[in-house]
Design a protein around this motif. Structure first.
Motif, short mmCIF file in Angstrom:
data_model
loop_
_atom_site.label_atom_id
_atom_site.label_comp_id
_atom_site.label_asym_id
_atom_site.label_seq_id
_atom_site.Cartn_x
_atom_site.Cartn_y
_atom_site.Cartn_z
N ARG A 51 0.86 -0.98 0.05
CA ARG A 51 0.07 -0.18 -0.08
C ARG A 51 0.94 1.25 0.05
N ALA A 52 1.88 1.11 0.79
CA ALA A 52 2.94 2.33 0.79
C ALA A 52 3.45 2.51 -0.50
N ARG A 53 3.82 1.60 -1.23
CA ARG A 53 4.56 1.87 -2.43
C ARG A 53 3.54 2.16 -3.29
N LEU A 54 2.44 2.24 -3.24
CA LEU A 54 1.44 2.45 -4.36
C LEU A 54 0.98 3.86 -4.00
N ASP A 55 1.33 4.33 -2.94
CA ASP A 55 0.87 5.77 -2.36
C ASP A 55 2.01 6.91 -3.09
N GLU A 56 2.14 6.70 -4.06
CA GLU A 56 2.89 7.97 -4.93
C GLU A 56 2.39 9.08 -5.41
N PRO A 57 3.21 10.09 -5.41
CA PRO A 57 2.69 11.25 -5.90
C PRO A 57 2.40 11.26 -7.44
N VAL A 58 1.63 12.11 -8.16
CA VAL A 58 1.39 12.25 -9.44
C VAL A 58 2.65 12.03 -10.26
N PRO A 59 2.77 10.95 -11.44
CA PRO A 59 3.88 10.78 -11.95
C PRO A 59 3.92 11.79 -13.21
N TRP A 60 4.86 13.02 -12.89
CA TRP A 60 4.72 13.93 -13.97
C TRP A 60 5.91 13.40 -14.96
N ASP A 61 6.94 12.61 -14.50
CA ASP A 61 7.93 12.37 -15.49
C ASP A 61 7.56 11.02 -16.03
N PRO A 62 7.86 10.58 -17.37
CA PRO A 62 7.55 9.30 -17.69
C PRO A 62 8.48 8.17 -17.43
N ALA A 63 7.91 7.06 -17.16
CA ALA A 63 8.84 5.82 -16.96
C ALA A 63 8.82 4.72 -17.81
N PRO A 64 9.57 3.97 -18.18
CA PRO A 64 9.72 2.81 -19.30
C PRO A 64 8.33 1.78 -19.02
N LEU A 65 7.70 1.55 -19.88
CA LEU A 65 6.64 0.65 -19.74
C LEU A 65 6.98 -0.69 -19.09
N GLU A 66 8.15 -1.12 -19.22
CA GLU A 66 8.58 -2.35 -18.63
C GLU A 66 8.66 -2.24 -17.15
N THR A 67 9.20 -0.97 -16.72
CA THR A 67 9.08 -0.77 -15.27
C THR A 67 7.75 -0.70 -14.69
#
Ligand SMILES: Cc1ncc(COP(=O)(O)O)c(C=O)c1O
Length: 493
Positions: A51-67
């Motif tokens: 749950r804590a890992r999913l509690d992320e801020p809005v992802p402004w920068d792109p991440a690779p689809l694989e990640t």
């Protein structure tokens, strides 16, 4: 090209070939995931660190689809409700199918808007509705729409019924301060909770909804219904619609639908059937007689994501009288002109049958399921589920530490663990604890209900993956956990 403009971009992959390779891997992984579902726990809670890992801020920068896909497989995929597992029997959830999964992929690749228009998806939805109407015994020309689920389907059915039987133009006048008679809707007290929301939304209100008592087999008491209609008329109210149940949510009871159809016909009332899961029992030769009369309904709401095993969302509303159906939802908007030819041919065909304007391609998974499985498969697997329910009920009846709390007319078994000397209140607590243990140990997921005030472990079987031995395991586990929690020391089987 104006030099000051930023370069144009699209959201397509920059490298289609690596996208393709990853897409193949995802499909491979999901096929394995479905194939090996039996080997996993039915359910496990989402751990705090996830749950804590999913509690992320809005992802402004792109991440690779694989990640991002890695995060999905690590943090989301292992924590489902469990409904695709062979030992999930909670509430009334469906399992879906591998073909359904592929159909969803294809549908979202096409990504059509299915409010109407001249397109394959629209042709397919009309075909699917015609097939479903035919399968349930409705006449050619029956109108219908694929919707989110039975709650929406039933709401739409009641809206058509209300407008058709109100005796005045509800769309023009509304109900508020109309000076017309109060409109009344009737349903058994075993009817699912969708109906209170529907009555709220339709302006009928809780006062306009009459709960009719049921017989010991949980079916509506017809004489009580007739009395209520009579009383309301005598008091100046206007009886409008009767809702019959094909498969009640608590125990799977089916009202005497033929009698209800006859009553509604004689009294000039709209007859709507909530067949959320039970309607499809009409497709099983051995079960069809109990659903007789369903085909005489003015409207019926049901789900294919429950006992049709199609992936979510796949609700259906059928309305016998297409004119009444269109009269309730049809609209003419100048910016949605029907050109008669070109793309904008019948642009609102489906939008004029419900509340959604933008709607997706629900028909493909139903069409592909029916074609690849054959329509008879539904009846066969539904009958298999009913045999499993009877097998479980037999096991419960035979075991002196188990008790059946309700009749088993279809696919729902309500049971409890019992020990001599324990009060009903103590047994409620014990059975609640057994249920939680079953779920948290990942053994099985039944849900619960109350039958005559007593807590019941409720097993609702709309699962094509369940096998008889799954129910034997459930029986053994309920008894073992019951003994464990009650502190019973016995080695008896
Ligand atoms: C008898 C009955 N009616 C209506 C519903 C609501 O269906 P949905 O969840 O598809 O909206 C359910 C859901 O379980 C149900 O069992």
């Amino acid at each position: 090209v104006a030099p000051h403009l930023p370069p144009e971009e699209s959201l397509d992959p920059a490298d289609w070939e690596s996208f393709r390779a990853l897409g193949h891997r995802m499909l491979d992984d999901m096929v394995t995931y479905l194939r090996t579902v039996r080997e996993r726990k039915v359910w496990q809670a989402v751990p705090e660190e996830v749950r804590a890992r999913l509690d992320e801020p809005v992802p402004w920068d792109p991440a690779p689809l694989e990640t991002v896909y890695d995060q999905f497989t690590r943090d989301i995929l292992p924590y489902p409700t469990g409904n695709i597992h062979p030992r999930f029997w909670g509430w009334v959830l469906g399992t879906g199918t591998p073909v359904g999964m592929l159909a969803e992929l294809l549908a979202s690749a096409m990504n059509p808007l299915v409010s109407g228009h001249d397109q394959g998806a629209a042709v397919l939805e009309r075909r699917v509705i015609a097939w479903l109407a035919e399968l349930l015994g409705f006449p050619p020309g029956t109108s219908g729409l694929l919707v989110s689920g039975a709650s929406e389907a039933n709401l739409l059915g009641l809206a058509v019924g209300r407008n058709a039987r109100a005796g005045f133009d509800v769309r023009a006048e509304g109900l508020h301060g109309s000076g017309h008679q109060a409109l009344m809707i009737y349903a058994s007290e075993q009817t699912h909770g969708w109906i209170t929301k529907a009555c709220d939304l339709l302006g009928i209100g809780r006062r306009g909804l009459r709960w009719i008592p049921v017989a010991p087999d949980h079916t509506i008491r017809l004489e009580a219904l007739a009395r209520a209609v009579c009383e309301d008329r005598a008091a100046g109210r206007r009886p409008c619609c009767v809702v019959g149940n094909a498969g009640t949510v608590n125990v799977g009871a089916t009202d005497d639908l033929a009698a209800l159809a006859g009553f509604c016909h004689d009294e000039g009332l709209w007859f709507h059937v909530d067949g959320a899961f039970g309607a499809l029992a009409a497709l099983a030769p051995a079960l069809a007689p109990a659903a007789r009369g369903l085909e005489r309904a003015d409207s019926i709401g049901f789900d294919l994501h429950k006992w049709g095993y199609v992936p979510y969302e796949a609700g259906v509303i059928l309305v016998r009288d297409e004119a009444a159906h269109r009269a309730t939802f049809g609209e003419r908007q100048s910016y949605l002109h029907d050109a008669g030819r070109g793309v904008a041919r019948q642009p609102l065909y489906f939008a004029d049958l419900g509340v959604q304007l933008s709607r997706g391609f629900r028909a493909l998974k139903i069409w592909m399921s029916l074609k690849t499985q054959g329509a008879a498969s539904w009846g066969r697997v539904i009958e298999q589920n009913v045999r499993q329910a009877r097998h479980l009920a037999d096991q419960v009846r035979r075991h002196e530490e188990l008790e059946l709390l309700a009749p088993v007319p279809l696919n729902i078994v309500c049971l409890r663990y019992r020990l001599p000397g324990l009060s009903d209140t103590e047994l409620d607590g014990l059975n609640q604890a057994i249920l939680i243990e079953l779920q948290e140990r990942g053994i099985a997921v039944p849900s619960s209900t109350r039958i005559d005030g007593r807590f019941a472990i409720r097993v609702a079987i709309t699962n094509h993956r369940s096998r008889l031995e799954d129910f034997d395991l459930l029986v053994r586990s309920v008894v073992a956990i019951g003994r464990e929690l009650a502190g019973v020391t016995t080695s008896a089987g």
